[in-house]
Design an enzyme around this catalytic site. Structure first.
Site, PDB file in Angstrom:
ATOM      1  N   CYS A  14       7.888  38.144  25.139  1.00 24.38           N
ATOM      2  CA  CYS A  14       8.758  39.071  24.405  1.00 24.38           C
ATOM      3  C   CYS A  14       9.475  40.029  25.357  1.00 24.38           C
ATOM      4  CB  CYS A  14       7.948  39.934  23.427  1.00 24.38           C
ATOM      5  SG  CYS A  14       6.722  39.051  22.467  1.00 24.38           S
ATOM      6  N   ASP A  15       8.755  40.570  26.326  1.00 19.05           N
ATOM      7  CA  ASP A  15       9.263  41.733  27.069  1.00 19.05           C
ATOM      8  C   ASP A  15       9.648  41.469  28.528  1.00 19.05           C
ATOM      9  OD1 ASP A  15       8.914  43.200  24.789  1.00 19.05           O
ATOM     10  OD2 ASP A  15       6.913  43.913  25.318  1.00 19.05           O
ATOM     11  N   CYS A  72       2.855  41.270  25.691  1.00 16.08           N
ATOM     12  CA  CYS A  72       3.564  40.023  25.392  1.00 16.08           C
ATOM     13  C   CYS A  72       4.691  39.782  26.394  1.00 16.08           C
ATOM     14  CB  CYS A  72       4.116  40.071  23.963  1.00 16.08           C
ATOM     15  SG  CYS A  72       5.009  38.575  23.502  1.00 16.08           S
TER      16      CYS A  72
END
Ligand code: NAP
Length: 319
Positions: free
Chosen positions: A149-150, A146
């Site tokens: 997200c990261d 992701c």
């Protein structure tokens, strides 16, 4: 905070419940918060391994309301506590079969039978990880699925993306905002992504593409340090030093138990008709089990809210 029970439970724990929610990720638990607060008796059949993909995540930095971030399992635990506070009943077991030929619907959980007037399917999807040595050990320690997200964790670092579909293109483009170098590793010499996404990727000077190549091993002790590569055409092997590896080779929706009950597409994602409705009146769907595109905790939660509101409306008109 005082316990505030908004929804009563049926006298028999087997039902009939107003709503049975199958799944206990952000979509299922958000749905439960809304159905209980809508005074509908709510049973969550949360699964033996409950909580969904956030249970496998460490820091969640993109869920609104937590300016310092929150651990995935903690976030899910809070959502469950919130749903239970309003009266949702939680059963940590898997649904093994469903009979929707009569009302109330029948749900079998191992040898136990439950009944419900409506069902919200919120069983999520599983990330497909590469089946090569080192991947499982390094998930969350450099290996991710992701980028939204990261990606911020990889500022100024070297990262790679595996895959040739739209998800891989999107991951790579998001990563260019942070990483110093983004390499897409694809097993063929042509992408399956849409022409527009391919163009964006190919026009981006930060992205390098390695064609006809598979990752054969992922290495590193405490965190990811390198990947081993093999060219499919020449059999040449090489090593790429790297800080982050984003795997974008698809998702598998958790729809197996519903495939003969509601309509799914060719990949098993449940089809929507309008809002959160499936093709079966009284059965609604929320989250990654129908959403192959956004796949975020916050969108799953939003879909859970929609399904709950649609279920409450259905219950209001079907009684
Ligand atoms: P996908 O289209 O199925 O692509 C998966 C990619 O991973 C393919 O390129 C495939 O290679 C590769 N792959 C599969 N297994 C592999 C393995 N074991 N090793 C190495 N590579 C492997 O999946 P997706 O990209 O997640 O997209 C899913 C759907 O969502 C698509 O319909 C897509 O259009 C849609 N989507 C849309 C958007 C958007 O519109 N913004 C964004 C994301 C996704 P091959 O090509 O060789 O098979």
């Amino acid at each position: 905070m005082d316990q505030q029970i908004f929804s009563s439970k049926p006298s028999d724990p087997k039902g009939p419940w107003d709503v049975a929610i199958v799944g206990s990720g952000p979509s299922g638990l958000t749905a439960a918060i809304y159905t209980t607060r809508g005074a509908a008796s709510t049973l969550i059949l949360g699964g033996e391994v409950w909580g969904g993909q956030l249970m496998l995540t460490t820091e969640v930095d993109n869920f609104p309301g937590f300016p310092q971030g929150i651990l995935g399992p903690k976030l899910i635990g809070e959502m469950r506590a919130q749903a239970e506070r309003f009266g949702a009943e939680f059963v940590g077991q898997n649904v093994t079969s469903i009979d929707v030929t009569k009302q109330p619907f029948q749900l079998t959980v191992n040898s136990q039978q439950y009944s419900a007037r409506s069902i919200i399917i919120a069983t999520g999807a599983e990330t497909l990880w590469l089946d090569v040595p080192g991947v499982q050990k390094l998930i969350g320690r450099g290996v991710s699925s992701c980028a939204p997200c990261d990606a911020p964790f990889f500022k100024g670092k070297k990262v790679a993306v595996v895959g040739g579909g739209d998800s891989a293109m999107e991951e790579a483009l998001v990563l260019t905002k942070y990483a110093s170098e983004v390499t897409i590793i694809h097993r063929r010499d042509i992408f399956r992504a849409s022409a527009a996404m391919q163009k964006e990727v190919k026009d981006n000077p930060k992205i390098k593409i390695v064609w006809d190549t598979e990752v054969t091993e992922v290495g590193g002790e405490e965190k990811l340090e390198r990947v081993k590569l093999k060219n499919n055409k020449t059999n040449e092997v090489s090593e790429l030093p790297i800080d982050g590896l984003f795997i974008a080779i698809g998702h598998k929706p958790g729809s197996a138990v519903f495939k003969d009950v509601v309509e799914t597409d060719e990949r098993g994602f449940i089809k929507l008709s309008e809002g959160s409705k499936t093709n079966v009146p009284g059965i609604f769907v929320a989250g990654d089990v129908h959403d192959a595109r956004y796949k975020q905790a916050i969108t799953a939660a939003g879909f859970g809210c929609m399904a709950a509101m649609d279920a409450l409306k259905y219950l209001g008109t079907s009684r």
